[in-house]
Design a protein around this motif. Sequence first.
Motif, PDB file in Angstrom:
ATOM      1  N   SER A 218      -4.063  19.463 -14.089  1.00 29.01           N
ATOM      2  CA  SER A 218      -5.190  18.816 -13.746  1.00 29.01           C
ATOM      3  C   SER A 218      -5.745  17.413 -14.348  1.00 29.01           C
ATOM      4  CB  SER A 218      -6.305  19.857 -13.510  1.00 29.01           C
ATOM      5  OG  SER A 218      -6.003  20.911 -13.046  1.00 29.01           O
ATOM      6  N   THR A 219      -5.766  17.500 -15.641  1.00 31.86           N
ATOM      7  CA  THR A 219      -6.266  16.137 -16.160  1.00 31.86           C
ATOM      8  C   THR A 219      -5.176  15.182 -15.949  1.00 31.86           C
ATOM      9  OG1 THR A 219      -7.074  17.691 -17.855  1.00 31.86           O
ATOM     10  CG2 THR A 219      -6.767  15.328 -18.369  1.00 31.86           C
ATOM     11  N   ALA A 220      -3.958  15.391 -16.063  1.00 33.40           N
ATOM     12  CA  ALA A 220      -2.777  14.228 -15.840  1.00 33.40           C
ATOM     13  C   ALA A 220      -3.041  13.630 -14.390  1.00 33.40           C
ATOM     14  CB  ALA A 220      -1.557  14.891 -16.254  1.00 33.40           C
ATOM     15  N   THR A 221      -3.293  14.713 -13.422  1.00 30.46           N
ATOM     16  CA  THR A 221      -3.270  14.533 -12.079  1.00 30.46           C
ATOM     17  C   THR A 221      -4.481  13.660 -11.827  1.00 30.46           C
ATOM     18  OG1 THR A 221      -1.963  16.632 -11.521  1.00 30.46           O
ATOM     19  CG2 THR A 221      -3.342  15.043  -9.801  1.00 30.46           C
ATOM     20  N   ALA A 222      -5.672  13.734 -12.283  1.00 36.07           N
ATOM     21  CA  ALA A 222      -6.927  13.186 -12.052  1.00 36.07           C
ATOM     22  C   ALA A 222      -6.530  11.729 -12.498  1.00 36.07           C
ATOM     23  CB  ALA A 222      -8.011  13.901 -12.982  1.00 36.07           C
TER      24      ALA A 222
ATOM     25  N   TYR B 238      -4.277   9.981 -12.901  1.00 35.07           N
ATOM     26  CA  TYR B 238      -2.996   8.961 -12.094  1.00 35.07           C
ATOM     27  C   TYR B 238      -3.447   8.946 -10.773  1.00 35.07           C
ATOM     28  CZ  TYR B 238       0.684   9.256 -15.540  1.00 35.07           C
ATOM     29  OH  TYR B 238       1.194   9.053 -16.827  1.00 35.07           O
ATOM     30  N   ARG B 239      -4.474   9.995 -10.311  1.00 33.27           N
ATOM     31  CA  ARG B 239      -5.157   9.733  -8.791  1.00 33.27           C
ATOM     32  C   ARG B 239      -5.903   8.493  -8.991  1.00 33.27           C
ATOM     33  NH1 ARG B 239      -7.375  14.288  -8.482  1.00 33.27           N
ATOM     34  NH2 ARG B 239      -5.481  15.360  -7.418  1.00 33.27           N
ATOM     35  N   THR B 240      -6.967   8.302 -10.205  1.00 33.99           N
ATOM     36  CA  THR B 240      -7.504   7.124 -10.288  1.00 33.99           C
ATOM     37  C   THR B 240      -7.098   5.969 -10.319  1.00 33.99           C
ATOM     38  OG1 THR B 240      -9.140   8.600 -11.523  1.00 33.99           O
ATOM     39  CG2 THR B 240      -9.295   6.306 -11.718  1.00 33.99           C
ATOM     40  N   LEU B 241      -5.645   6.133 -11.180  1.00 37.58           N
ATOM     41  CA  LEU B 241      -4.863   4.724 -11.114  1.00 37.58           C
ATOM     42  C   LEU B 241      -4.549   4.380  -9.723  1.00 37.58           C
ATOM     43  CD1 LEU B 241      -2.934   5.253 -14.501  1.00 37.58           C
ATOM     44  CD2 LEU B 241      -4.776   3.932 -14.089  1.00 37.58           C
TER      45      LEU B 241
ATOM     46  N   VAL C 266       0.890  -1.126  -0.117  1.00 34.47           N
ATOM     47  CA  VAL C 266      -0.004   0.078   0.000  1.00 34.47           C
ATOM     48  C   VAL C 266       0.723   1.244   0.008  1.00 34.47           C
ATOM     49  CG1 VAL C 266      -1.611   1.289   1.524  1.00 34.47           C
ATOM     50  CG2 VAL C 266      -2.195  -0.952   1.220  1.00 34.47           C
ATOM     51  N   ILE C 267       2.078   1.172   0.836  1.00 33.41           N
ATOM     52  CA  ILE C 267       2.625   2.440   0.881  1.00 33.41           C
ATOM     53  C   ILE C 267       3.257   2.675  -0.243  1.00 33.41           C
ATOM     54  CG2 ILE C 267       4.876   3.437   2.069  1.00 33.41           C
ATOM     55  CD1 ILE C 267       3.917   2.039   4.488  1.00 33.41           C
ATOM     56  N   LEU C 268       4.166   1.705  -0.916  1.00 30.45           N
ATOM     57  CA  LEU C 268       4.590   1.746  -2.455  1.00 30.45           C
ATOM     58  C   LEU C 268       3.552   2.236  -3.315  1.00 30.45           C
ATOM     59  CD1 LEU C 268       7.089  -1.131  -2.246  1.00 30.45           C
ATOM     60  CD2 LEU C 268       7.734   1.270  -1.973  1.00 30.45           C
ATOM     61  N   THR C 269       2.547   1.804  -3.496  1.00 31.04           N
ATOM     62  CA  THR C 269       1.583   1.905  -4.347  1.00 31.04           C
ATOM     63  C   THR C 269       1.107   3.494  -4.350  1.00 31.04           C
ATOM     64  OG1 THR C 269       0.753  -0.173  -4.539  1.00 31.04           O
ATOM     65  CG2 THR C 269      -0.725   1.568  -5.463  1.00 31.04           C
TER      66      THR C 269
ATOM     67  N   LEU D   4       1.820   9.147  -6.216  1.00 33.14           N
ATOM     68  CA  LEU D   4       2.110  10.304  -5.910  1.00 33.14           C
ATOM     69  C   LEU D   4       3.415  10.849  -6.808  1.00 33.14           C
ATOM     70  CD1 LEU D   4       1.528  10.859  -2.164  1.00 33.14           C
ATOM     71  CD2 LEU D   4       0.070  11.745  -3.649  1.00 33.14           C
ATOM     72  N   GLY D   5       4.494  10.043  -6.818  1.00 32.46           N
ATOM     73  CA  GLY D   5       5.524  10.280  -7.575  1.00 32.46           C
ATOM     74  C   GLY D   5       5.307  10.543  -8.984  1.00 32.46           C
ATOM     75  N   THR D   6       4.589   9.865  -9.460  1.00 34.01           N
ATOM     76  CA  THR D   6       4.127   9.859 -10.912  1.00 34.01           C
ATOM     77  C   THR D   6       3.419  11.227 -11.217  1.00 34.01           C
ATOM     78  OG1 THR D   6       3.769   7.499 -11.406  1.00 34.01           O
ATOM     79  CG2 THR D   6       2.830   9.021 -13.355  1.00 34.01           C
ATOM     80  N   GLN D   7       2.282  11.832 -10.221  1.00 31.80           N
ATOM     81  CA  GLN D   7       1.780  12.887 -10.504  1.00 31.80           C
ATOM     82  C   GLN D   7       3.038  13.933 -10.530  1.00 31.80           C
ATOM     83  OE1 GLN D   7      -1.584  13.331  -7.605  1.00 31.80           O
ATOM     84  NE2 GLN D   7      -2.018  11.061  -7.669  1.00 31.80           N
ATOM     85  N   GLN D   8       3.892  13.903  -9.583  1.00 33.14           N
ATOM     86  CA  GLN D   8       4.816  14.975  -9.402  1.00 33.14           C
ATOM     87  C   GLN D   8       5.761  15.171 -10.604  1.00 33.14           C
ATOM     88  OE1 GLN D   8       8.761  14.460  -6.812  1.00 33.14           O
ATOM     89  NE2 GLN D   8       7.263  15.432  -5.585  1.00 33.14           N
ATOM     90  N   ASP D   9       5.922  13.979 -11.322  1.00 32.72           N
ATOM     91  CA  ASP D   9       6.965  13.835 -12.372  1.00 32.72           C
ATOM     92  C   ASP D   9       6.153  14.589 -13.699  1.00 32.72           C
ATOM     93  OD1 ASP D   9       8.822  12.558 -11.350  1.00 32.72           O
ATOM     94  OD2 ASP D   9       8.328  10.531 -11.883  1.00 32.72           O
ATOM     95  N   VAL D  10       4.807  14.078 -13.694  1.00 36.83           N
ATOM     96  CA  VAL D  10       3.942  14.670 -14.825  1.00 36.83           C
ATOM     97  C   VAL D  10       3.937  16.106 -14.895  1.00 36.83           C
ATOM     98  CG1 VAL D  10       1.539  14.672 -15.800  1.00 36.83           C
ATOM     99  CG2 VAL D  10       2.628  12.607 -15.333  1.00 36.83           C
TER     100      VAL D  10
END
Length: 410
Positions: free
Chosen positions: A275-279, A281-284, A35-38, A43-49
Amino acid sequence: MTWAETLRTGWAAIRSHALRSALTVLGILIGIAAVILTVGLGLGTQQDVSAQISALGSNLLIVTPGSSTSSEGIRGGFGSAASLTRTDAEALDSDVSAPDVAGVAPEKETSLSLEANDTNWTTTVTGTTSDWLEVRSRELAYGTFLTDDDDTDRAAVVVLGSETATELFGRTNVVGQTVTLSGTDFTVQGVLAEQGASGDANLDDLAVVPLSTMSEQLVGGFQRNSLSTIYVQAASADQLSAASQEVTTLLLNLHGITSADSADFTVASQDSLVSTATAVYRTLTVLLTGIAALSLLVGGIGVMNIMLVSVTERTREIGLRKALGAPPWAIRRQFLVEASVLGLGGGLLGAALGIGAATWLPALLDSTIVVSGAAVAGSVVIAVGIGLVFGVYPATRAARLAPIDALRAQ
């Protein structure tokens, strides 16, 4: 029985079956770490995007042409029309018409082959003006960028991306060298600093020439005055919305369009892209976290199984305690404490494993992992909760045993 005695007795019971307890803790540990890694990967992917989109420049509005329709009635996609011109870009750069706009960088792009020293390389050639460097937040590694005089004189000069320079010359400091585009020799007067990639685009593989040179010498034709994109830099992040309204209103007036729904252009901001990209990756992240949480359910079932076995093995102990006057709540508390200790142990070890993995995995996966304090704390709390929830039934079963029946058990 005091809480101290309950804890001491519970710990002794756990230690007496060390292997079985360790396997139970392992199930929870794996679930917590997953869970922690997922969550960290999400969050890391959102930051990178966000960082990749921000690499396009600060406070940017991206104006692109609308869609075209052929004589056969076939409609092209967005960006296929020739609805943006240099006149539009010059109008947007007016302090009177667009006071919240700090800079404008028109772009006209095409793919061409560059030749140098018997080597060729096909890349994106961008025609633009001197403001492009600041609006797109780029820097030079060597030489100088395009000037207003270069644009006025239709100069045969070019600024290369670092990767393009390396492909053509085998090095990046190539100021003063000559490259050939469409049969015309261009002098390299600058090389851009490395920027990396943004989405699918390699920001280091390009060649930048004056916009007038691009229109007159490299492209020509009836669409020589059309633009691929207009990048508009707002004066500040707070003025981005105002700048967007000014750009939209001004272009509608210039194109003689009365309704925004009929606009032959689109205006997008980095905020909308982020916002679109974050949404997405948040869903994923939520989906993957839910899948990882299934392992916690498995761990909870393991806790229940171990506690039921413990109740069976300790039937005589339970009967003796009840015969000596132990109330049902004391027996129930005893088993709930044991289940909670197993959950807490799994939670703490899983959190440690997750944080440790988040430290060394980024180098292996080439991806950012952000350790969320809330996710770590929440995971530990959930682990303890799992112990309590899945320990209730075994504890209740132990508390309901009749003393005489328990003492008769073999």
